[in-house]
Design a protein around this motif. Sequence first.
Motif, PDB file in Angstrom:
ATOM      1  N   LEU A  68       0.819  -1.207   0.000  1.00 55.15           N
ATOM      2  CA  LEU A  68       0.000   0.000   0.000  1.00 55.15           C
ATOM      3  C   LEU A  68       0.857   1.263   0.000  1.00 55.15           C
ATOM      4  O   LEU A  68       0.538   2.236  -0.695  1.00 55.15           O
ATOM      5  CB  LEU A  68      -0.963  -0.005   1.189  1.00 55.15           C
ATOM      6  N   ILE A  69       1.954   1.250   0.749  1.00 54.21           N
ATOM      7  CA  ILE A  69       2.867   2.401   0.738  1.00 54.21           C
ATOM      8  C   ILE A  69       3.474   2.563  -0.655  1.00 54.21           C
ATOM      9  O   ILE A  69       3.538   3.675  -1.195  1.00 54.21           O
ATOM     10  CB  ILE A  69       3.984   2.240   1.798  1.00 54.21           C
ATOM     11  N   ASP A  70       3.893   1.455  -1.245  1.00 61.67           N
ATOM     12  CA  ASP A  70       4.458   1.501  -2.598  1.00 61.67           C
ATOM     13  C   ASP A  70       3.441   2.058  -3.590  1.00 61.67           C
ATOM     14  O   ASP A  70       3.769   2.914  -4.416  1.00 61.67           O
ATOM     15  CB  ASP A  70       4.902   0.101  -3.012  1.00 61.67           C
ATOM     16  N   ASP A  71       2.199   1.593  -3.491  1.00 60.07           N
ATOM     17  CA  ASP A  71       1.150   2.087  -4.378  1.00 60.07           C
ATOM     18  C   ASP A  71       0.876   3.569  -4.137  1.00 60.07           C
ATOM     19  O   ASP A  71       0.656   4.326  -5.079  1.00 60.07           O
ATOM     20  CB  ASP A  71      -0.139   1.282  -4.191  1.00 60.07           C
ATOM     21  N   HIS A  72       0.880   3.985  -2.872  1.00 58.68           N
ATOM     22  CA  HIS A  72       0.639   5.396  -2.551  1.00 58.68           C
ATOM     23  C   HIS A  72       1.724   6.280  -3.165  1.00 58.68           C
ATOM     24  O   HIS A  72       1.428   7.290  -3.802  1.00 58.68           O
ATOM     25  CB  HIS A  72       0.587   5.604  -1.040  1.00 58.68           C
ATOM     26  N   ILE A  73       2.962   5.863  -3.009  1.00 60.03           N
ATOM     27  CA  ILE A  73       4.065   6.667  -3.553  1.00 60.03           C
ATOM     28  C   ILE A  73       4.028   6.632  -5.080  1.00 60.03           C
ATOM     29  O   ILE A  73       4.135   7.673  -5.727  1.00 60.03           O
ATOM     30  CB  ILE A  73       5.419   6.171  -3.011  1.00 60.03           C
ATOM     31  N   GLY A  74       3.841   5.455  -5.644  1.00 57.11           N
ATOM     32  CA  GLY A  74       3.860   5.309  -7.092  1.00 57.11           C
ATOM     33  C   GLY A  74       2.687   5.950  -7.807  1.00 57.11           C
ATOM     34  O   GLY A  74       2.774   6.288  -8.984  1.00 57.11           O
ATOM     35  N   HIS A  75       1.586   6.127  -7.117  1.00 60.49           N
ATOM     36  CA  HIS A  75       0.403   6.695  -7.760  1.00 60.49           C
ATOM     37  C   HIS A  75       0.069   8.072  -7.191  1.00 60.49           C
ATOM     38  O   HIS A  75       0.111   9.075  -7.897  1.00 60.49           O
ATOM     39  CB  HIS A  75      -0.783   5.736  -7.582  1.00 60.49           C
ATOM     40  N   CYS A  76      -0.240   8.125  -5.908  1.00 61.64           N
ATOM     41  CA  CYS A  76      -0.722   9.370  -5.303  1.00 61.64           C
ATOM     42  C   CYS A  76       0.358  10.452  -5.251  1.00 61.64           C
ATOM     43  O   CYS A  76       0.092  11.611  -5.589  1.00 61.64           O
ATOM     44  CB  CYS A  76      -1.264   9.096  -3.903  1.00 61.64           C
ATOM     45  N   VAL A  77       1.560  10.075  -4.837  1.00 59.56           N
ATOM     46  CA  VAL A  77       2.638  11.066  -4.752  1.00 59.56           C
ATOM     47  C   VAL A  77       3.075  11.498  -6.149  1.00 59.56           C
ATOM     48  O   VAL A  77       3.296  12.686  -6.392  1.00 59.56           O
ATOM     49  CB  VAL A  77       3.833  10.527  -3.927  1.00 59.56           C
ATOM     50  N   VAL A  78       3.149  10.555  -7.069  1.00 56.46           N
ATOM     51  CA  VAL A  78       3.522  10.905  -8.445  1.00 56.46           C
ATOM     52  C   VAL A  78       2.480  11.845  -9.053  1.00 56.46           C
ATOM     53  O   VAL A  78       2.826  12.856  -9.668  1.00 56.46           O
ATOM     54  CB  VAL A  78       3.717   9.636  -9.313  1.00 56.46           C
ATOM     55  N   ARG A  91       2.849  22.782  -2.174  1.00 56.28           N
ATOM     56  CA  ARG A  91       2.139  22.184  -1.031  1.00 56.28           C
ATOM     57  C   ARG A  91       1.397  20.914  -1.420  1.00 56.28           C
ATOM     58  O   ARG A  91       1.217  20.028  -0.584  1.00 56.28           O
ATOM     59  CB  ARG A  91       1.157  23.194  -0.428  1.00 56.28           C
ATOM     60  N   ILE A  92       0.987  20.813  -2.684  1.00 59.38           N
ATOM     61  CA  ILE A  92       0.245  19.632  -3.133  1.00 59.38           C
ATOM     62  C   ILE A  92       1.068  18.369  -2.929  1.00 59.38           C
ATOM     63  O   ILE A  92       0.608  17.401  -2.320  1.00 59.38           O
ATOM     64  CB  ILE A  92      -0.171  19.780  -4.617  1.00 59.38           C
ATOM     65  N   VAL A  93       2.292  18.371  -3.391  1.00 57.67           N
ATOM     66  CA  VAL A  93       3.145  17.192  -3.245  1.00 57.67           C
ATOM     67  C   VAL A  93       3.652  17.067  -1.809  1.00 57.67           C
ATOM     68  O   VAL A  93       3.787  15.951  -1.294  1.00 57.67           O
ATOM     69  CB  VAL A  93       4.301  17.183  -4.270  1.00 57.67           C
ATOM     70  N   GLN A  94       3.892  18.163  -1.147  1.00 60.32           N
ATOM     71  CA  GLN A  94       4.362  18.109   0.243  1.00 60.32           C
ATOM     72  C   GLN A  94       3.340  17.423   1.149  1.00 60.32           C
ATOM     73  O   GLN A  94       3.702  16.659   2.045  1.00 60.32           O
ATOM     74  CB  GLN A  94       4.670  19.517   0.749  1.00 60.32           C
ATOM     75  N   GLU A  95       2.054  17.652   0.882  1.00 58.64           N
ATOM     76  CA  GLU A  95       1.003  17.003   1.683  1.00 58.64           C
ATOM     77  C   GLU A  95       1.009  15.496   1.487  1.00 58.64           C
ATOM     78  O   GLU A  95       0.873  14.734   2.446  1.00 58.64           O
ATOM     79  CB  GLU A  95      -0.366  17.573   1.322  1.00 58.64           C
ATOM     80  N   LYS A  96       1.163  15.050   0.248  1.00 54.03           N
ATOM     81  CA  LYS A  96       1.179  13.606  -0.030  1.00 54.03           C
ATOM     82  C   LYS A  96       2.415  12.943   0.552  1.00 54.03           C
ATOM     83  O   LYS A  96       2.346  11.817   1.059  1.00 54.03           O
ATOM     84  CB  LYS A  96       1.085  13.333  -1.536  1.00 54.03           C
ATOM     85  N   ILE A  97       3.540  13.625   0.497  1.00 50.38           N
ATOM     86  CA  ILE A  97       4.763  13.085   1.095  1.00 50.38           C
ATOM     87  C   ILE A  97       4.603  13.004   2.607  1.00 50.38           C
ATOM     88  O   ILE A  97       4.999  12.009   3.231  1.00 50.38           O
ATOM     89  CB  ILE A  97       5.989  13.917   0.689  1.00 50.38           C
ATOM     90  N   ALA A  98       3.984  14.021   3.201  1.00 51.64           N
ATOM     91  CA  ALA A  98       3.746  14.015   4.652  1.00 51.64           C
ATOM     92  C   ALA A  98       2.821  12.855   5.037  1.00 51.64           C
ATOM     93  O   ALA A  98       3.036  12.204   6.072  1.00 51.64           O
ATOM     94  CB  ALA A  98       3.157  15.348   5.103  1.00 51.64           C
ATOM     95  N   GLU A  99       1.808  12.576   4.205  1.00 48.26           N
ATOM     96  CA  GLU A  99       0.932  11.432   4.460  1.00 48.26           C
ATOM     97  C   GLU A  99       1.723  10.125   4.452  1.00 48.26           C
ATOM     98  O   GLU A  99       1.555   9.284   5.342  1.00 48.26           O
ATOM     99  CB  GLU A  99      -0.163  11.333   3.388  1.00 48.26           C
ATOM    100  N   ALA A 100       2.566   9.960   3.453  1.00 46.78           N
ATOM    101  CA  ALA A 100       3.364   8.742   3.346  1.00 46.78           C
ATOM    102  C   ALA A 100       4.324   8.616   4.530  1.00 46.78           C
ATOM    103  O   ALA A 100       4.451   7.531   5.107  1.00 46.78           O
ATOM    104  CB  ALA A 100       4.153   8.729   2.031  1.00 46.78           C
ATOM    105  N   THR A 101       4.947   9.709   4.893  1.00 46.86           N
ATOM    106  CA  THR A 101       5.882   9.700   6.019  1.00 46.86           C
ATOM    107  C   THR A 101       5.165   9.325   7.319  1.00 46.86           C
ATOM    108  O   THR A 101       5.655   8.506   8.104  1.00 46.86           O
ATOM    109  CB  THR A 101       6.572  11.062   6.159  1.00 46.86           C
TER     110      THR A 101
END
Length: 109
Positions: A68-78, A91-101
């Motif tokens: 799920l983390i891999d999918d989140h980074i590969g899809h949502c963060v990208v 801020r758009i990408v920073q929010e997704k990175i913060a979610e993953a972190t």
Amino acid sequence: MDTTQNPNGHAEHHGYHADKSALERRLKRIEGQVRGVARMVDEDKYCIDILTQISAINAALHKVSVQLIDDHIGHCVVDATKSSIESGDPRIVQEKIAEATAAISRLVR
């Protein structure tokens, strides 16, 4: 449901969408393992055997989490990176990175 609305009102699929059936099968297998452990306790099985099964369940859940983390980074963060570049709003990408972190932090506790 496996979609959300983006700010433009369009439906978005979550990162795991392509692997959803495999993910569901894996979770059903884990569910069966948990029921098996409950049955082992009910049947007064040897504690080390129960712990071995719990370890297997934890490993299986870990694999689901990593996927799920891999999918989140590969899809949502990208996707957020693309949106961030297009809009000029970092801020758009920073929010997704913060979610993953945050998710990774919860997993390693």
